[in-house]
Design an enzyme around this catalytic site. Structure first.
Site, PDB file in Angstrom:
ATOM      1  N   ASP A 205      39.699   1.570  59.210  1.00  0.00           N
ATOM      2  CA  ASP A 205      41.158   1.305  59.426  1.00  0.00           C
ATOM      3  C   ASP A 205      42.103   2.420  58.768  1.00  0.00           C
ATOM      4  O   ASP A 205      42.992   2.080  58.323  1.00  0.00           O
ATOM      5  CB  ASP A 205      41.404   0.048  58.597  1.00  0.00           C
ATOM      6  CG  ASP A 205      40.555  -1.194  59.014  1.00  0.00           C
ATOM      7  OD1 ASP A 205      40.231  -1.154  60.291  1.00  0.00           O
ATOM      8  OD2 ASP A 205      40.014  -1.891  58.239  1.00  0.00           O
TER       9      ASP A 205
ATOM     10  N   LYS B  22      42.807   5.268  62.916  1.00  0.00           N
ATOM     11  CA  LYS B  22      42.010   6.225  64.416  1.00  0.00           C
ATOM     12  C   LYS B  22      42.666   5.810  65.596  1.00  0.00           C
ATOM     13  O   LYS B  22      43.075   6.700  66.244  1.00  0.00           O
ATOM     14  CB  LYS B  22      40.519   5.857  64.222  1.00  0.00           C
ATOM     15  CG  LYS B  22      39.740   6.201  62.973  1.00  0.00           C
ATOM     16  CD  LYS B  22      38.434   5.854  62.929  1.00  0.00           C
ATOM     17  CE  LYS B  22      38.279   4.294  63.013  1.00  0.00           C
ATOM     18  NZ  LYS B  22      38.524   3.812  61.652  1.00  0.00           N
TER      19      LYS B  22
ATOM     20  N   GLY C  87      38.555  -2.782  64.852  1.00  0.00           N
ATOM     21  CA  GLY C  87      39.763  -3.022  65.406  1.00  0.00           C
ATOM     22  C   GLY C  87      40.611  -1.822  65.192  1.00  0.00           C
ATOM     23  O   GLY C  87      41.347  -1.473  64.282  1.00  0.00           O
ATOM     24  N   HIS C  88      40.948  -1.548  66.507  1.00  0.00           N
ATOM     25  CA  HIS C  88      41.886   0.065  66.571  1.00  0.00           C
ATOM     26  C   HIS C  88      43.168  -0.587  67.121  1.00  0.00           C
ATOM     27  O   HIS C  88      43.123  -1.069  68.385  1.00  0.00           O
ATOM     28  CB  HIS C  88      41.234   1.041  67.377  1.00  0.00           C
ATOM     29  CG  HIS C  88      39.906   1.593  66.783  1.00  0.00           C
ATOM     30  ND1 HIS C  88      39.017   2.521  67.215  1.00  0.00           N
ATOM     31  CD2 HIS C  88      39.310   1.084  65.525  1.00  0.00           C
ATOM     32  CE1 HIS C  88      37.965   2.755  66.486  1.00  0.00           C
ATOM     33  NE2 HIS C  88      38.081   1.813  65.606  1.00  0.00           N
TER      34      HIS C  88
ATOM     35  N   GLN D 265      34.696   2.419  62.423  1.00  0.00           N
ATOM     36  CA  GLN D 265      34.480   2.346  61.027  1.00  0.00           C
ATOM     37  C   GLN D 265      34.877   3.628  60.275  1.00  0.00           C
ATOM     38  O   GLN D 265      35.690   4.362  60.716  1.00  0.00           O
ATOM     39  CB  GLN D 265      33.135   2.157  60.841  1.00  0.00           C
ATOM     40  CG  GLN D 265      32.657   0.614  61.238  1.00  0.00           C
ATOM     41  CD  GLN D 265      32.489   0.373  62.653  1.00  0.00           C
ATOM     42  OE1 GLN D 265      31.405   1.004  63.152  1.00  0.00           O
ATOM     43  NE2 GLN D 265      33.047  -0.319  63.365  1.00  0.00           N
TER      44      GLN D 265
END
Ligand code: GDP
Ligand code: IMO
Ligand code: MG
Length: 423
Positions: free
Chosen positions: A13, A16, A40-41, A224
């Protein structure tokens, strides 16, 4: 051309997704190399916020190729939802999104095993996103897994049934009952495979290497962060893949000799979702302020993220493992109104000071801090590096001097436009 790699240098988080989106115009191909829907991007532009889980963050640029590499694990149901939300925005990803035939499939039973194993761990639970990541990679390594190419194999149903039986035997033995309607779950899963089949399934290692040979620019997108890496993170509180730069080689089939820039994303403070050691974690008002002002709630699970000061011991370790050539600093704007800002420069363990990230890291580690004056200015309004406040530039210089690598981009807000690329 060489393969450039972008990855997180902390516990995930770091921003990215936003930075891949910002850099995509400079690349021809964006390729995800590991992880799955535990990621979750988040991307923001033109007032739209979008969260991607499996699909590379270059997808909003229709002229760029996006690849889901062999190192990724795919939940077809999550994938179908991601595609549907892109299509709702008028984006047609069928033309520019390709999937590796070698990527592994997450089955509904993988998610249940994930939940079962976490339940059994009790207090020691990892805090998994429960997306089935660990059990899917376990099956991959145990040579039981189903791959994307298997979907079109004539014996797919038999192979699915064999693995399904193995999983249900395990679940029954452990008296684990999923709280879902099995018929609906499996129908949804099988239906979603049709969405996967709308896409070109490729031998991505051949394609990526061909692009590089043809002088195309390829960016590998990590998920990650380094401190969640299966080998180098704070084991066992980690994810089940190699999140580090080496993971881009195995996750895309590119040789180490063919890699170029390694762009490490660093949040100006630290966050962690789930359990495990976090030396600089703040349990006070400042931690609460970081969470509130930084909107630190998981993009995948909505869980509040644990927050703490920037940790240079951990960061230097991550830079070493990845051979990071440069950093992108994100979210410093969250601390715009802070009077003072701290950076951890060393750990104190058993009355000894160390600048090493210990294998046996635990909650007993005491961080040693250096304090900085806050810049007390709104960073997101500033568009040129030279115009940034001196106090902030001093903070940046300190991080660069300590780590020995430059900060090439400063992100000053969640929107695509809130980015300063240093000349
Ligand atoms: P990722 O998993 O590394 O892609 O990061 P996430 O998307 O899970 O979390 C990063 C969050 O911070 C998202 O909500 C982004 O929109 C947001 N974000 C990214 N860069 C910045 C920044 O420089 N400033 C602020 N305020 N928010 C940012
Ligand atoms: P992105 O790509 C932050 C964390 C989970 C848990 C541990 C193991 O958005 O940065 P898993 O679901 O893999 O079994 O969970 O890893 N985790 C993440 N934390 N960002 C992520 O991805 C994460 N993916 C997994 O919270 O502690
Ligand atoms: Mg995320």
């Amino acid at each position: 051309m060489k393969l450039d790699i972008l990855l997180g240098l902390q516990w995930g988080d770091e921003g990215k997704g936003k930075i891949v989106d910002v850099l995509t115009p400079h690349y021809d191909v964006i390729a995800r190399f590991q992880g799955g829907p535990n990621a979750g991007h988040t991307l923001e532009f033109n007032g739209i916020k979008h969260v991607l889980h499996t699909i590379p963050s270059g997808i909003f640029h229709s002229d760029k190729i996006n690849i889901i590499g062999n190192g990724v694990v795919i939940d077809p149901v999550v994938f179908q939802k991601e595609i549907a939300s892109l299509e709702k925005l008028g984006i047609n990803p069928v033309e520019n999104l390709f999937i590796s035939k070698k990527a592994h499939l997450i089955l509904p039973t993988h998610k249940w095993i994930d939940a079962m194993l976490e339940e059994q761990k009790g207090e020691q639970k990892i805090g998994s996103t429960l997306k089935g990541i660990g059990p899917t990679y376990t099956d991959k390594v145990a040579r039981n897994g189903l791959r994307i190419c298997d979907i079109i194999a004539s014996d797919f149903l038999e192979r699915f049934t064999a693995i399904y039986k193995k999983h249900t035997d395990l679940l029954i033995k452990n008296a684990f009952k999923p709280n879902e309607d099995l018929e609906i779950v499996f129908k949804t899963w099988f239906d979603s495979l049709q969405t996967v089949l709308r896409f070109k399934l490729i031998d991505s290692e051949y394609e990526v290497n061909r692009y590089l040979r043809e002088e195309k620019k390829v960016l590998a997108e990590g998920a990650q962060g380094t401190l969640l890496d299966i080998d180098f993170g704070s084991y066992p509180f980690v994810t089940s893949s190699n999140t580090v730069a080496a993971g881009a080689c195995t996750g895309l089939g590119v040789a180490p000799s063919q890699t170029g820039r390694v762009i490490g994303i660093v949040k100006a403070y630290c966050t962690r979702v789930g359990n495990g050691p976090f030396p600089t974690e703040l349990f006070d008002e400042t931690g609460e302020q970081l969470r509130k002002q930084g909107h630190e709630f998981g993009a995948t699970t909505g869980r509040p993220r644990r927050c703490g000061w920037l940790d240079l011991v951990a960061l230097k370790y991550s830079i070493m493992i990845n051979g990071a050539t440069e950093m992108v600093l994100t979210k410093a704007d969250v601390m715009d109104n802070f009077d003072t800002i701290k950076i951890c420069t060393a750990y104190q363990i058993d009355d000894k000071t160390t600048d090493r990230f210990p294998t046996e890291i635990n909650d007993e580690v005491i961080p040693v801090f250096k304090e900085f004056k806050g810049w007390k200015q709104n960073l997101s309004e500033i568009k040129e590096y030279e115009k940034l406040p001196d106090a902030f530039k001093e903070y940046i210089t300190f991080i660069e001097q300590e780590t020995g690598i430059p900060i090439s981009i400063v992100s000053t807000g969640s929107d695509r436009s809130e980015t300063i690329i240093r000349a």
